[in-house]
Scaffold this motif. Structure first.
Motif, short mmCIF file in Angstrom:
data_model
loop_
_atom_site.label_atom_id
_atom_site.label_comp_id
_atom_site.label_asym_id
_atom_site.label_seq_id
_atom_site.Cartn_x
_atom_site.Cartn_y
_atom_site.Cartn_z
N VAL A 78 52.34 76.61 24.51
CA VAL A 78 51.99 75.19 24.39
C VAL A 78 52.43 74.50 25.68
O VAL A 78 53.58 74.64 26.10
N VAL A 79 51.52 73.77 26.31
CA VAL A 79 51.80 73.06 27.55
C VAL A 79 51.23 71.65 27.42
O VAL A 79 50.10 71.49 26.93
N TYR A 80 51.99 70.64 27.82
CA TYR A 80 51.44 69.30 27.87
C TYR A 80 52.20 68.44 28.85
O TYR A 80 53.36 68.71 29.18
N LEU A 81 51.51 67.40 29.36
CA LEU A 81 52.18 66.36 30.12
C LEU A 81 52.74 65.35 29.14
O LEU A 81 52.13 65.09 28.09
N LEU A 82 53.90 64.81 29.46
CA LEU A 82 54.58 63.90 28.53
C LEU A 82 55.07 62.67 29.28
O LEU A 82 55.76 62.78 30.29
N VAL A 140 55.23 64.16 20.49
CA VAL A 140 54.80 62.85 19.99
C VAL A 140 56.01 61.99 19.65
O VAL A 140 56.04 60.78 19.91
N GLU A 141 57.03 62.59 19.06
CA GLU A 141 58.23 61.84 18.71
C GLU A 141 59.03 61.44 19.95
O GLU A 141 59.74 60.42 19.94
N ALA A 142 58.91 62.21 21.03
CA ALA A 142 59.65 61.89 22.26
C ALA A 142 58.93 60.87 23.12
O ALA A 142 59.57 60.11 23.85
N GLY A 143 57.61 60.85 23.07
CA GLY A 143 56.85 59.95 23.92
C GLY A 143 55.37 60.10 23.70
O GLY A 143 54.91 60.21 22.56
N ARG A 144 54.61 60.16 24.78
CA ARG A 144 53.16 60.28 24.68
C ARG A 144 52.69 61.56 25.37
O ARG A 144 52.60 61.62 26.59
N PRO A 145 52.40 62.60 24.59
CA PRO A 145 51.88 63.83 25.19
C PRO A 145 50.38 63.74 25.43
O PRO A 145 49.66 63.12 24.65
N HIS A 146 49.90 64.30 26.51
CA HIS A 146 48.48 64.37 26.77
C HIS A 146 48.20 65.62 27.61
O HIS A 146 49.10 66.33 28.01
#
Length: 567
Positions: free
Chosen positions: A272-276, A323-329
């Motif tokens: 799993v990889v995402y920008l946050l 999602v709980e930490a911030g805004r993943p995209h």
């Protein structure tokens, strides 16, 4: 080919970023072939190249003058651009670490100017230190080890070993430091990295068993060689092609879990990889939560923008933590599947790439063998995202499922790019995730490509699709006027039913869809929909259509309240 030597300035960073892409492009296939660690998925060279390309594009953009008379970027600005571009484009474990190495260098190059050779040494020292900090459980014999060796050698060449190794500003300086040229410091780092790379085979059991050096470290040597070339004007001698992995039989013993741990065949199933976008305190909590969920955890970045990489068995939980930490995209979920058992450098014959609107669907399609691209509402994937997924699939033949009518053009663009790279691609114009599931259900990776595509296309085409959504405003529709908050029932993309609540609207949609017959109903529930709705709809189908079966799945976050497929 010789290049004009540079001092440590913005032009040097621009030249370095370009040469690094060239060097990694030459070495990509060889690096992919020796990628047995931390997961033997044969994509380390590709991931490093894509990360470096993203960084180089950002540097080039920084040099694009917004108008006449605009000043060229400074050393600090070009270094920050390189680090930022690598961060937003980082791919895989190795690419994420490379992005952090560049960020560490940028932190020093953005500071007070000093003696150039000493400043470069301190930058390499901070790079290695920050990379170790970003990795949850560092293991020696990896690209971290190679980076640390390069930093120590650079510090020695600059005459300030203690300060450079710690990555802290040097107080005062020495006569040796004053006379150290950046090219000499870069050459010392490059030579030490090559020596350290050779030693990785004996430092990590999985590398020793395969008889290879660390793939990430091999890529870092190429990047450091490009740095020396940019500063000296001399081209490094061609590196000998690394030996390919020796066949390994039997179960692999597992090492301690970590981002550089030998996961063997029993490691987590998903990457799993995402920008946050998140604040530092929230990221600290995220690290702890993801560390408990899986391994191969690397979190890099800062200034409210982070790149998160982790291997887990529950991809939905990993995204939920973001999602709980911030805004993943720009979320990417990859199912390792049988990649762990493949010989390095071998492409599979055929793979499926599917766009999905929820983590639950990503897991479901991943279990069926597909490489997935997660689409969020309002954030459709780009052709580059789909091309990245084709690269991750690592196959000679790819079946592409866009699963959205509006993504067909984007998917066609990605397919054309992949074909130009020699991959045979078939685009099946699926318009909904349930059509994609129907296509995956008949996918035969061992049959002929043409027959497989025909069967998948027929299955998708024979599947009617419905969706429930909530109206955001009053508007005119093909089914009449709807008010904000009304439940809309869509059939094959058109609004067919307007209702006041979810269950009744869903039943009305099912009645219309089954009016023309069907053998199987697929229900995909959104994250806020209770299981009771699925029970009610299953009972509804059972009572009115005895010969029709029903299957239910959870779509996960970002999926619609309800997707319906009728085959």
């Amino acid at each position: 080919m010789p290049h004009v030597p540079h001092t440590l300035d913005a032009d040097a960073v621009r030249t370095w970023s370009s040469l690094a892409v060239t060097a990694l492009g030459r070495a990509r296939a060889d690096i992919d072939a020796i990628n047995v660690y931390p997961v033997a998925d044969g994509d380390t060279g590709t991931n490093l190249l894509m990360t470096a390309e993203s960084g180089a594009r950002a540097v080039a953009a920084a040099f694009t003058a917004p108008g006449d008379g605009a000043a060229a970027p400074s050393l600090a600005e070009s270094a920050r651009a390189y680090a930022y571009g690598a961060l937003i484009g980082a791919r895989g474990n190795s690419g994420t670490i490379l992005a952090q190495l560049l960020r560490g260098m940028a932190e020093v190059l953005d500071g007070p100017p000093g003696r150039p050779g000493e400043q470069l040494a301190r930058a390499l020292g901070r790079a290695a230190g920050s990379a170790y900090e970003a990795v949850a459980h560092p293991v020696e014999g990896t690209m971290l080890t190679v980076a640390a060796a390069a930093a120590r050698a650079a510090a020695t060449a600059a005459g300030s070993a203690t300060e450079a190794a710690a990555g802290t500003p040097t107080e005062g300086g020495s006569e040796t430091a004053a006379g150290a040229a950046p090219a000499d410091v870069a050459r010392a780092a490059y030579d030490a990295a090559r020596t350290a790379l050779d030693l990785t085979t004996g430092q990590l059991d999985v590398l020793g068993r395969a008889g290879v050096v660390d793939a990430g470290g091999c890529g870092l040597v190429a990047v450091l060689g490009a740095l020396w070339q940019a500063l000296s004007g001399q081209e490094p001698a061609p590196e000998p092609a690394p030996a390919h992995p020796a066949p390994v039989t039997g179960e692999q013993p597992a090492a301690a879990a970590g981002p550089c741990a030998d996961e063997g065949r029993g490691g987590p199933a998903y990457e799993v990889v995402y920008l946050l976008e998140a604040d530092d305190p929230a990221v600290a909590g995220l690290r702890a939560r993801l560390d408990a969920l899986g391994d191969s955890l690397v979190v890099v970045g800062g200034d409210r923008l982070w790149n998160v990489h982790v291997h887990v068995d529950d991809p939905g939980a990993a995204v939920e933590a973001g999602v709980e930490a911030g805004r993943p995209h720009r979320i990417r979920i990859t199912h390792f599947g049988d990649e762990r058992l493949r010989t390095r450098g071998e492409r599979v014959q055929r793979a499926v790439v599917a766009v999905v609107p929820g983590e639950g669907l990503a897991g479901l399609c991943g279990e069926a063998g597909a490489t997935t691209v997660l689409a969020r509402p309002g954030e459709p994937p780009t052709p580059a995202d789909l091309l990245d997924a084709v690269h991750r699939a690592h196959a000679r033949e790819v079946v592409l499922l866009p699963n959205d009518a509006e993504l067909r053009t984007i998917a066609a663009g990605a397919a054309e790019q992949a074909r130009a790279e020699g991959v045979r691609v078939a685009l099946i114009p699926t318009r909904s995730a349930v059509q994609g599931l129907a296509a995956l259900a008949v996918h035969d990776p061992d049959g002929s490509f043409d027959e497989d595509v025909v069967a998948m296309t027929a299955a998708a085409g024979a599947t009617r699709y419905g969706e429930l959504a909530v109206a955001e405003a009053r508007s005119f529709t093909s089914a009449g006027i709807c008010q904000a908050g009304d439940v809309l029932g869509l059939i094959d993309g058109d609004i067919a039913v307007i209702g006041a609540e979810l269950a009744g609207t869903a039943e009305a949609v099912l009645a219309r869809m089954l009016g023309s017959g069907g053998e199987l109903v697929t229900l995909v529930l959104g994250p806020e929909v209770p299981d009771a709705l699925a029970d009610r709809l299953q009972a509804y189908v059972r009572e009115r259509h005895l010969a029709v079966d029903t299957v239910t799945y959870r779509g996960g976050r970002y999926s619609a309240p309800l997707l319906i497929g009728v085959e």
